[in-house]
Design a protein around this motif. Structure first.
Motif, mmCIF file in Angstrom:
data_model
loop_
_atom_site.group_PDB
_atom_site.id
_atom_site.type_symbol
_atom_site.label_atom_id
_atom_site.label_comp_id
_atom_site.label_asym_id
_atom_site.label_seq_id
_atom_site.Cartn_x
_atom_site.Cartn_y
_atom_site.Cartn_z
ATOM 1 N N UNK A 162 0.823 -1.217 0.000
ATOM 2 C CA UNK A 162 0.000 0.000 0.000
ATOM 3 C C UNK A 162 0.854 1.263 0.000
ATOM 4 N N UNK A 163 2.066 1.184 0.559
ATOM 5 C CA UNK A 163 2.936 2.350 0.611
ATOM 6 C C UNK A 163 3.342 2.810 -0.786
ATOM 7 N N UNK A 164 3.429 1.866 -1.710
ATOM 8 C CA UNK A 164 3.764 2.214 -3.099
ATOM 9 C C UNK A 164 2.642 3.043 -3.716
ATOM 10 N N UNK A 165 1.395 2.680 -3.430
ATOM 11 C CA UNK A 165 0.262 3.455 -3.947
ATOM 12 C C UNK A 165 0.230 4.863 -3.344
ATOM 13 N N UNK A 166 0.556 4.981 -2.065
ATOM 14 C CA UNK A 166 0.626 6.315 -1.451
ATOM 15 C C UNK A 166 1.715 7.169 -2.109
ATOM 16 N N UNK A 167 2.867 6.551 -2.394
ATOM 17 C CA UNK A 167 3.947 7.279 -3.065
ATOM 18 C C UNK A 167 3.512 7.740 -4.453
ATOM 19 N N UNK A 168 2.736 6.916 -5.146
ATOM 20 C CA UNK A 168 2.198 7.304 -6.451
ATOM 21 C C UNK A 168 1.325 8.550 -6.326
ATOM 22 N N UNK A 169 0.473 8.589 -5.306
ATOM 23 C CA UNK A 169 -0.408 9.755 -5.107
ATOM 24 C C UNK A 169 0.398 11.027 -4.893
ATOM 25 N N UNK A 170 1.452 10.954 -4.087
ATOM 26 C CA UNK A 170 2.281 12.131 -3.810
ATOM 27 C C UNK A 170 2.994 12.625 -5.068
#
Length: 419
Positions: A162-170
């Motif tokens: 899930x942290x990868x998806x958060x990094x994508x959002x940023x």
């Protein structure tokens, strides 16, 4: 190059790196949830139908409406989707159905984003800088493909998926801020866009682009090669690559990131090779394509097809990364020269639709993937890769040679039926 273009290009690199982090996370999530290659292909193909439909309008929207606002809106929507995806994965709510819906929404947003973004870049540079701008913008896509998987692998070593998806959002935020303040200048050599009072009709709009491309043998051949690459090569690099790494190579998500980093490196080299040096002809005169552009366009399918055959014989993630780098070099060369051909020779009021048509051809990857997925029940995936690699190399090269692309000047407009 102007300062606004450099800022746009730099922040686009960050945004694309985030997208490729999401590709790693999403691809591995599907490979983990699915039971077979056919199931993966069916899921992605069904999800691609609304995307293909929306692409029929995307180029028309880029031609008729403010391109900066279109790109801004789609970047914000992509950021929101990434946040929602991160929350669902973190809460362990992700199912195949949820992933399919996410693919649909993200694909529709991207369908409207790409042609508007490609056309917007032309408003940030002078005409004599356009070929370099096309190469630079294409290179940003593959710089992101180089950096994104590496960052995803680094994140996965210390945190959850899930942290990868958060990094994508940023990653979307810097470009969003720039687009809020950016004011591109209108192209002086272009007619004003048609008034948007009437909602665009997709079929007639796309039909005009199709008729324009089909009536010109060189453009017809280049679009044909792009369509064939989407059918014969890209399914094995996009749809089935996570399964290939997981099952054939017995790899992990980090191995998938390594393989995609190799692809990004090859693509980056392909677009760097399209850059040309500063011309001494002066502004307004140096509208040139890269050296030997025609011959490189002819050779690109051979490189892609033979590298795909080599990929099928890979036994390790490192070997697969090398083969995918060579294949991606050829794909970047073919795609980059096709985009230059469109932007240097086509009327400004048709560019958005032709760029949209270019993207539609690439969007046939998932429907082609479902055929490949069904074949895996009867033919081993490696054997299919070899067959379609050789098929693509032979047919595309012959088509481009018959259109006399090798000796063509890709900066000169092509008359109807003129070779």
């Amino acid at each position: 190059m102007s300062r606004p273009f450099w800022l746009f290009w730099f922040f686009e690199n960050i945004s694309v790196a985030g997208r490729w982090m999401m590709e790693i996370a999403g691809g591995w999530l599907v490979a983990r949830l699915a039971d077979s290659a056919a199931q993966v292909a069916s899921l992605i193909s069904i999800a691609s139908i609304p995307v293909l439909v929306s692409m029929a309008w995307a180029g028309q929207v880029a031609d008729r409406y403010d391109r900066r606002r279109t790109v801004l809106l789609t970047e914000v929507l992509a950021c929101v989707l990434a946040v929602v995806s991160a929350i669902m994965v973190h809460a362990e709510l992700a199912t195949l159905l949820a992933v399919a819906v996410w693919f649909v929404l993200h694909g529709v947003v991207d369908a409207f984003n790409r042609p508007a973004k490609q056309a917007l870049s032309a408003e940030l540079v002078e005409r004599h800088q356009l070929s370099n701008a096309v190469a630079m913008l294409g290179m940003s896509g593959f710089l992101g493909r180089l950096v994104g998987p590496a960052l995803a692998a680094a994140i996965l070593t210390v945190g959850p998926l899930s942290l990868v998806f958060f990094a994508d959002a940023v990653s979307y935020l810097p470009l969003v801020v720039l687009l809020v303040v950016l004011r591109p200048r209108p192209r002086l050599d272009s007619p004003p866009p048609p008034p948007p009072e009437v909602a665009p009709r997709a079929a007639p709009a796309l039909g005009a682009a199709l008729r324009f491309a089909w009536a010109r043998p060189r453009m017809r051949a280049t679009f044909g090669a792009v369509g064939l690459i989407a059918v014969c090569a890209l399914p094995f690099q996009n749809v089935f690559l996570p399964l290939f790494v997981k099952d054939a190579l017995r790899g992990s998500a980090r191995d998938l990131a390594l393989v995609l980093t190799g692809a990004g490196f090859g693509s980056l080299l392909g677009y760097v090779s399209l850059l040309r040096g500063r011309s001494s002809m002066g502004p307004g005169l140096a509208v040139t394509a890269p050296r030997w552009a025609g011959m490189r366009l002819v050779c690109a399918p051979l490189v892609v097809g033979l590298a795909q055959v080599g990929l099928s014989y890979s036994t390790s993630p490192l070997g697969a990364a090398v083969m995918l780098a060579i294949s991606s070099f050829g794909i970047a060369t073919l795609a980059g020269l096709t985009l230059m051909f469109i932007q240097l020779t086509c009327p400004q009021d048709l560019q958005g639709r032709l760029l949209g048509l270019h993207n539609i051809l690439f969007a046939v990857v998932p429907p082609a993937g479902i055929v490949m997925g069904m074949l895996t029940h009867y033919v081993e995936l490696r054997v299919s890769m070899r067959f379609f690699g050789l098929l693509f190399a032979g047919v595309s090269t012959a088509w481009l040679l018959l259109a006399r692309i090798g000796s063509a000047d890709l900066t000169r407009a092509e008359g109807n039926g003129v070779v």
